[in-house]
Write a protein that holds these residues in place. Structure first.
Motif, PDB file in Angstrom:
ATOM      1  N   ARG A  52       0.832  -1.201   0.000  1.00  0.00           N
ATOM      2  CA  ARG A  52       0.000   0.000   0.000  1.00  0.00           C
ATOM      3  C   ARG A  52       0.874   1.262   0.000  1.00  0.00           C
ATOM      4  NH1 ARG A  52      -5.604   1.720  -0.182  1.00  0.00           N
ATOM      5  NH2 ARG A  52      -5.610   3.805   0.715  1.00  0.00           N
ATOM      6  N   ARG A  53       1.966   1.230   0.763  1.00  0.00           N
ATOM      7  CA  ARG A  53       2.861   2.385   0.820  1.00  0.00           C
ATOM      8  C   ARG A  53       3.467   2.663  -0.550  1.00  0.00           C
ATOM      9  NH1 ARG A  53       6.473   0.396   3.945  1.00  0.00           N
ATOM     10  NH2 ARG A  53       5.189   0.693   5.813  1.00  0.00           N
ATOM     11  N   GLY A  54       3.899   1.610  -1.234  1.00  0.00           N
ATOM     12  CA  GLY A  54       4.471   1.789  -2.559  1.00  0.00           C
ATOM     13  C   GLY A  54       3.459   2.321  -3.558  1.00  0.00           C
ATOM     14  N   ALA A  55       2.242   1.806  -3.495  1.00  0.00           N
ATOM     15  CA  ALA A  55       1.190   2.267  -4.402  1.00  0.00           C
ATOM     16  C   ALA A  55       0.826   3.720  -4.123  1.00  0.00           C
ATOM     17  CB  ALA A  55      -0.033   1.373  -4.266  1.00  0.00           C
ATOM     18  N   HIS A  56       0.764   4.073  -2.844  1.00  0.00           N
ATOM     19  CA  HIS A  56       0.400   5.443  -2.481  1.00  0.00           C
ATOM     20  C   HIS A  56       1.428   6.441  -3.004  1.00  0.00           C
ATOM     21  CE1 HIS A  56      -1.203   8.795  -0.156  1.00  0.00           C
ATOM     22  NE2 HIS A  56       0.014   9.020   0.282  1.00  0.00           N
ATOM     23  N   GLU A  57       2.713   6.103  -2.898  1.00  0.00           N
ATOM     24  CA  GLU A  57       3.755   7.012  -3.377  1.00  0.00           C
ATOM     25  C   GLU A  57       3.665   7.211  -4.885  1.00  0.00           C
ATOM     26  OE1 GLU A  57       7.356   5.240  -2.034  1.00  0.00           O
ATOM     27  OE2 GLU A  57       7.020   5.750   0.083  1.00  0.00           O
ATOM     28  N   ALA A  58       3.282   6.161  -5.609  1.00  0.00           N
ATOM     29  CA  ALA A  58       3.209   6.244  -7.069  1.00  0.00           C
ATOM     30  C   ALA A  58       1.950   6.948  -7.555  1.00  0.00           C
ATOM     31  CB  ALA A  58       3.272   4.842  -7.671  1.00  0.00           C
ATOM     32  N   LEU A  59       0.911   7.029  -6.699  1.00  0.00           N
ATOM     33  CA  LEU A  59      -0.380   7.550  -7.139  1.00  0.00           C
ATOM     34  C   LEU A  59      -0.884   8.691  -6.263  1.00  0.00           C
ATOM     35  CD1 LEU A  59      -2.065   4.083  -7.825  1.00  0.00           C
ATOM     36  CD2 LEU A  59      -1.105   5.640  -9.517  1.00  0.00           C
ATOM     37  N   SER A  60       0.018   9.405  -5.619  1.00  0.00           N
ATOM     38  CA  SER A  60      -0.373  10.525  -4.770  1.00  0.00           C
ATOM     39  C   SER A  60      -0.935  11.667  -5.606  1.00  0.00           C
ATOM     40  CB  SER A  60       0.828  11.021  -3.962  1.00  0.00           C
ATOM     41  OG  SER A  60       1.788  11.611  -4.827  1.00  0.00           O
ATOM     42  N   ALA A  61      -1.613  12.603  -4.939  1.00  0.00           N
ATOM     43  CA  ALA A  61      -2.240  13.722  -5.643  1.00  0.00           C
ATOM     44  C   ALA A  61      -1.220  14.539  -6.425  1.00  0.00           C
ATOM     45  CB  ALA A  61      -2.976  14.609  -4.646  1.00  0.00           C
TER      46      ALA A  61
END
Length: 464
Positions: A52-61
């Motif tokens: 989830r952390r990796g995905a969040h960094e790649a798809l942040s606002a």
């Protein structure tokens, strides 16, 4: 099992008590399908936190602004397809969603063909996941039938089918990631999501990274296409909303170029249309299940550990006390003030105005990409086309309550008339396509498929 039917109850539990309401139920068949590696359905453990952390960094606002060019390119290709083959608009939406996911995640060039062989493979993967996640799909998921998971394998077709699917899908997603890893090993700069994740994890974390990317990919390739299908139906049923949106586009963009993200701030009605389509007919009317990890009390009720919580998004989105007496109808104006600007968002919706992206720690990590894709696709569609129900001289309005059921719902098949708004639309779209360097040779498929390709039916890809 409990069903949460109000914004307050859902936010009180899933947002404000997210630490104990963010687990997922242990879905036996779904875990066989994914090997327990799809973080959208995974338990709340260390693996989920890493992915989830990796995905969040790649798809942040902030990061998703880097993807504007990809999204504008997909809109141009989609318009070109709609001009040449309007009847199959749903297929073009699926192509655009799948192609964008491949570009952002794996660095592929855009797909130019709505019949590309990877699209049905991803669709099949998503369908199997959503069936397995739906309540009551398999007897083995019920509390008093869990003993069935210990039966011999030869007696359990559901187990054999799920395990075979996992082998097939793992091969497909590992192949996609392996192609990126080869580029990294060759010294190429890794600008895709896959490149960044694979560089961070190294070879030891390759399988985990491949399935992290698969989790992002599978979600992005399905939901946006479904929402665009509902948008088309809304335009047929609510012609006044279409007229107001086109008036705004004509005023801001004009007839001589396509909308871009530079127009975003000056198109509040289009942004309101995005919010409204997600509210009026969100593709996930009951969301995904949450699991309570300890006993809890709420408004006099004991909620025992392991309680499964569903959110009745349909109920939330059609609540007249929040959305007004016309909550059953499509009306983007509900999100605008008297001056035509976006209102302050509804409380407990994280500035979305709806609950389609979920709650708490399980809120959709790709929601910024989805909002942006819907914005540019809707703006371009309304700039280029009039969308009506008149086909062959007859007007047959669809029933917006009829849908293809499941955890992700699409409208039942319907027809519509898609016509260019002005004579030079095709010429302007062709020029935009040329300006973006989109050519038929942009995607080149290798004639020789290695063993890995043959197993997945996924062509090798190179860019020119």
């Amino acid at each position: 099992m409990i069903v949460l039917g109000t914004h307050k109850a859902a936010a009180d539990l899933l947002d404000r008590r997210a630490n104990i309401y963010s687990d997922r139920p242990d879905l036996i068949v779904l875990n066989l399908l994914t090997g327990g590696m799809h973080w959208g359905f995974a338990r709340l453990d260390d693996l989920w936190k890493r992915q989830r952390r990796g995905a969040h960094e790649a798809l942040s606002a902030q990061t998703v602004k880097d993807y504007f060019e990809y999204q504008e390119t997909e809109s141009v290709i989609m318009l070109h397809q709609m001009l040449t083959d309007p009847e199959n608009f749903a297929d073009h939406f699926s192509r655009a969603s799948t192609s964008l996911a491949l570009s952002i995640i794996y660095g592929w060039p855009p797909l130019l063909d709505s019949s590309h062989p990877l699209i049905p493979l991803v669709d099949q993967f998503n369908r199997e996941l959503l069936v397995a996640a739906a309540p009551g799909s398999f007897w083995v998921e019920f509390k008093y039938f869990k003993w069935m998971q210990h039966l011999p394998r030869w007696m359990c077709a559901w187990r054999r089918n799920a395990e075979a699917s996992f082998i097939r899908d793992s091969a497909m997603f590992e192949k996609l990631s392996y192609d990126v890893q080869k580029q990294i090993n060759a010294g190429d700069e890794a600008t895709s999501v896959a490149g960044k994740l694979l560089q961070d994890t190294g070879t030891k974390g390759f399988f985990e990274a491949a399935w992290n990317l698969a989790s992002i990919y599978s979600a992005g390739a399905e939901t946006t296409a479904g929402q665009l299908a509902w948008f088309m139906q809304a335009m047929i049923l609510y012609s006044e909303a279409q007229r107001l949106a086109q008036e705004e586009i004509d005023r801001v963009v004009g007839p001589y170029r396509l909308p871009t993200f530079d127009d975003y701030e000056r198109l509040p009605y289009i942004r309101a249309t995005v919010k409204e389509i997600l509210r009026w007919r969100g593709v996930s009317p009951i969301g995904l299940p949450h699991r309570l990890i300890q006993n809890d009390y709420y408004e006099g009720y004991l909620l025992p550990k392991d309680t499964i919580c569903f959110v009745n998004n349909w109920s939330l989105h059609h609540d007249k006390t929040i959305y007004g007496d016309d909550a059953e109808h499509f009306n983007p104006g509900r999100f605008l003030d008297d001056n035509g600007n976006l209102k302050s968002s509804i409380v407990d919706t994280r500035d979305e105005g709806h609950a389609s992206y979920g709650f708490g720690k399980r809120i959709c990590v790709g929601r910024h990409v989805a909002n942006n894709s819907l914005f540019i696709h809707i703006a371009c569609l309304l700039w280029a086309f009039n969308i009506t129900s008149e086909v062959g001289g007859h007007s047959d309005l669809p029933d917006s309550l009829q849908c293809k059921e499941g955890l992700i719902v699409r409208p039942s098949t319907f027809r519509c008339n898609i016509t260019a708004r002005q004579a030079d639309v095709a010429e302007i779209v062709a020029q935009a396509k040329a300006d973006k360097g989109i050519r038929d040779c942009d995607t080149v498929f290798s004639k020789g498929m290695n063993d890995h390709d043959a197993m997945t039916n996924t062509p090798s890809v190179s860019t020119t």
